[in-house]
Scaffold this motif. Structure first.
Motif, PDB file in Angstrom:
ATOM      1  N   GLU A 547      -7.808   9.114  13.328  1.00 16.16           N
ATOM      2  CA  GLU A 547      -7.553   7.742  12.924  1.00 16.16           C
ATOM      3  C   GLU A 547      -8.502   7.286  11.812  1.00 16.16           C
ATOM      4  O   GLU A 547      -8.105   6.662  10.829  1.00 16.16           O
ATOM      5  CB  GLU A 547      -7.725   6.853  14.156  1.00 16.16           C
ATOM      6  CG  GLU A 547      -6.893   5.605  14.081  1.00 16.16           C
ATOM      7  CD  GLU A 547      -7.335   4.635  15.171  1.00 16.16           C
ATOM      8  OE1 GLU A 547      -7.463   5.103  16.318  1.00 16.16           O
ATOM      9  OE2 GLU A 547      -7.581   3.462  14.847  1.00 16.16           O
ATOM     10  N   ARG A 551      -7.334   6.161   8.173  1.00 15.47           N
ATOM     11  CA  ARG A 551      -7.592   4.776   7.782  1.00 15.47           C
ATOM     12  C   ARG A 551      -8.362   4.709   6.462  1.00 15.47           C
ATOM     13  O   ARG A 551      -8.025   3.960   5.553  1.00 15.47           O
ATOM     14  CB  ARG A 551      -8.391   4.084   8.896  1.00 15.47           C
ATOM     15  CG  ARG A 551      -8.422   2.554   8.715  1.00 15.47           C
ATOM     16  CD  ARG A 551      -9.136   1.832   9.845  1.00 15.47           C
ATOM     17  NE  ARG A 551     -10.494   2.285  10.051  1.00 15.47           N
ATOM     18  CZ  ARG A 551     -10.928   2.909  11.145  1.00 15.47           C
ATOM     19  NH1 ARG A 551     -10.096   3.164  12.143  1.00 15.47           N
ATOM     20  NH2 ARG A 551     -12.175   3.292  11.259  1.00 15.47           N
ATOM     21  N   ASN A 560      -1.337   0.387   2.041  1.00 11.14           N
ATOM     22  CA  ASN A 560      -1.393  -0.505   3.206  1.00 11.14           C
ATOM     23  C   ASN A 560      -0.293  -1.553   3.094  1.00 11.14           C
ATOM     24  O   ASN A 560       0.457  -1.576   2.127  1.00 11.14           O
ATOM     25  CB  ASN A 560      -2.764  -1.170   3.335  1.00 11.14           C
ATOM     26  CG  ASN A 560      -3.168  -1.807   2.024  1.00 11.14           C
ATOM     27  OD1 ASN A 560      -2.314  -2.391   1.351  1.00 11.14           O
ATOM     28  ND2 ASN A 560      -4.411  -1.681   1.651  1.00 11.14           N
TER      29      ASN A 560
END
Ligand code: SF4
Ligand code: SF4
Length: 560
Positions: A547, A551, A560
């Motif tokens: 993650e 990210r 995003n």
């Protein structure tokens, strides 16, 4: 002799000034102190006297003055045979130490050829030459035996990898690589075949092995018979052409490589229309290109490297095997002297097939045994099947307790097989907007498992990934591929991540590529932030979970 004379030969026959500088180059001399009959110049003079008698005017006019003499009796022929076959392995160590450029090994090979042409040779040489003439390979391996071995290796490999596509392709047309081997591999060491097959398969190579004409060894080099040399080399070249192969890769064998790639085209008078390379270069290229990954911690025992005379002294293959070795093992120790000055394994020049000289060969191996023992290594690596046999024999004789292996075995053992690596479950991409599709990311890390982990994760999320295991490759790929992002490990052998980072920033073409540092050593942070260049766009401490990596990558790329 007149048919064999050329500039190189006549130069070597005429130029010796008997300075003796070559004497201590020869392992026969060094292991038999006090016996002058082993000196290269002495041995060369036994051949030189015939040249002087028939071709040099001084020898024709004053034969007694210059020591010119032809060969008349069986005893004289036997003496010549004993020197040419039993007291020299044609290793060329004396040749490179002669200030006059005398290449004794060339003379000696010529003398062998002359003797063979009148039927004088050790029995082993006669048997092996006959097999290579008649059966097509020097160990008399029948076609069925060869194909059965390939099938057996194929089955084992498919089973090991759990992948039916790993089978060894035979006679596949238009392959990029045609792989040729030494018959010793079929007869005594089939593991080298499956190891090579595993490497080709994991590299995603388009390759094949020929069903016939597959022997890249050539006893013509040892027997001095150019006709045999030409016929054997031609057989292999014609097979590659028949298969429309683009490149011939020669497995690890010193005399096979020299015969096929360097001498064969001349012996066969053949204009070879495809590339030829040693499998050492092929394996190294795969690693450099990131097509295979190695985990060197799987080869932990201390290892030394023996340069085969034919590969090194005669064909200049010095650095590539060492570079590959350093990538495949953790403890590599040079033996001294090395490279062009290395001592022969003492089984070269076909010596392993001449059993009548075995006691002399083993006695002359003393210098090699001392050289091996001084390394303290447990494993000797060599890129030559002949050397494997020669070294194994002397190691047994001198009770050195070492093992002999080849690069292909070590590389295969260190291979990171993707199926065996912990690859994370594919991450569901929640929305198309979060996909990394269309982005090229260069992942740089010297730990193969981590490289596979990051790459698989980024690929599963749509990115195109380029991989580099070291700093120099990373810079090369960055220049070539111009990625959208580089994830960069700091602690790497050679050019470390800090140096790579600064070079990227100082290169006007690469300075704009975002970099995300990923390091397991927070103390190296200053290696980056103390540099007088713009700081990186991202910085992560290892271990990095899926993650966190995704990210941060999305954040840097503004996905995003
Ligand atoms: S070093 Fe060269 S010139 Fe001197 S003895 Fe040896 S072969 Fe002859
Ligand atoms: S070629 Fe090698 S084995 Fe032959 S004489 Fe020279 S150093 Fe000795």
């Amino acid at each position: 002799m007149s048919r064999r004379l050329n500039r190189q030969m006549v130069g070597s026959l005429a130029a010796c000034v008997h300075c003796g500088m070559c004497t201590e180059s020869c392992h026969y001399v060094l292991s038999n102190p006090g016996d002058p009959t082993y000196a290269p110049a002495y041995k060369a003079d036994r051949i030189r006297k015939i040249f002087k008698r028939h071709f040099d005017w001084t020898g024709r006019v004053f034969p007694w003055w210059v020591g010119a003499r032809s060969v008349f009796t069986d005893e004289e022929l036997e003496e010549l045979k004993d020197i040419a076959f039993g007291k020299c392995t044609n290793c060329r160590r004396c040749s490179i130490n002669c200030p006059m450029g005398v290449d004794f090994a060339v003379l000696n090979r010529m003398a062998r050829g002359l003797l063979v042409s009148v039927g004088i040779m050790p029995e082993g040489v006669a048997v092996v030459s006959k097999d290579q003439w008649e059966i097509g390979n020097q160990m008399g391996v029948l076609k069925e035996e060869y194909l059965e071995t390939l099938e057996w290796m194929s089955e084992e490999l498919c089973e090991e990898l759990g992948d039916p596509t790993a089978a060894i392709p035979v006679d596949k047309m238009d392959a990029d690589v045609v792989y040729s081997i030494n018959p010793r591999e079929v007869k005594y060491d089939p593991r080298t075949i499956s190891d090579a097959a595993k490497i080709f398969h994991l590299a995603g190579e388009s390759w094949t092995m020929p069903s016939e004409g597959w022997d890249m060894t050539n006893f013509g080099l040892f027997s001095g018979d150019d006709e045999l040399g030409g016929a054997v080399a031609r057989r292999l070249y014609e097979k590659v052409i028949e298969l429309r192969g683009k490149k011939l890769v020669i497995s690890e064998c010193g005399h096979g490589y020299r015969s096929t790639r360097c001498e064969g085209p001349n012996w066969a008078k053949f204009d070879v229309p495809f590339e030829m390379e040693s499998s050492v270069l092929t394996m190294l290229r795969y690693v450099r290109q990131g097509r295979i990954m190695l985990d060197r911690s799987r080869n932990k025992l201390p290892v030394t490297f023996h340069d085969s005379c034919n590969n090194a002294r005669s064909c200049g293959l010095f650095e590539e095997p060492r570079e590959l070795l350093r990538l495949a093992v953790t403890d590599f120790r040079e033996m001294y002297p090395n490279r062009a000055e290395n001592y022969c394994c003492t089984g070269g020049g076909g010596a392993m097939s001449m059993s009548e000289y075995t006691p002399r060969r083993l006695k002359s191996a003393k210098v090699k045994a001392d050289q091996l023992a001084a390394t303290g290594a447990k494993i000797v690596v060599t890129s030559c099947h002949n050397c494997v046999d020669g070294l194994t024999d002397l190691i047994r004789h001198y009770k050195l307790g070492m093992e002999v292996t080849q690069l292909v075995n070590l590389v295969s053992n260190a291979l990171v097989v993707p199926a065996m690596v912990r690859v994370p479950e594919a991450v569901e991409v929640e929305a198309p907007a979060l996909s990394l599709q269309g982005y090229r990311i260069l992942v740089v890390d010297d730990e193969p498992d981590i490289l596979v982990f990051y790459s698989a994760l980024l690929q599963d999320n749509g990115a195109a990934v380029i991989k580099a295991l070291d700093g120099e490759t990373a810079l090369e790929l960055a220049r070539k591929e111009k990625p959208h992002l580089i994830t960069l490990d700091l602690s790497m052998p050679g050019t470390d991540g800090g140096q790579v980072f600064e070079k990227l920033r100082r290169d006007p073409e690469l300075a704009g590529i975002p970099v995300c540092i990923i390091t397991g050593k927070p103390e190296l942070r200053r290696l980056i932030y103390d540099r007088p260049v713009n700081p990186p766009e991202g910085y992560l401490d290892k271990p990095v979970d899926e993650e966190t990596l995704l990210r941060n990558v999305r954040k840097i790329l503004r996905v995003n």
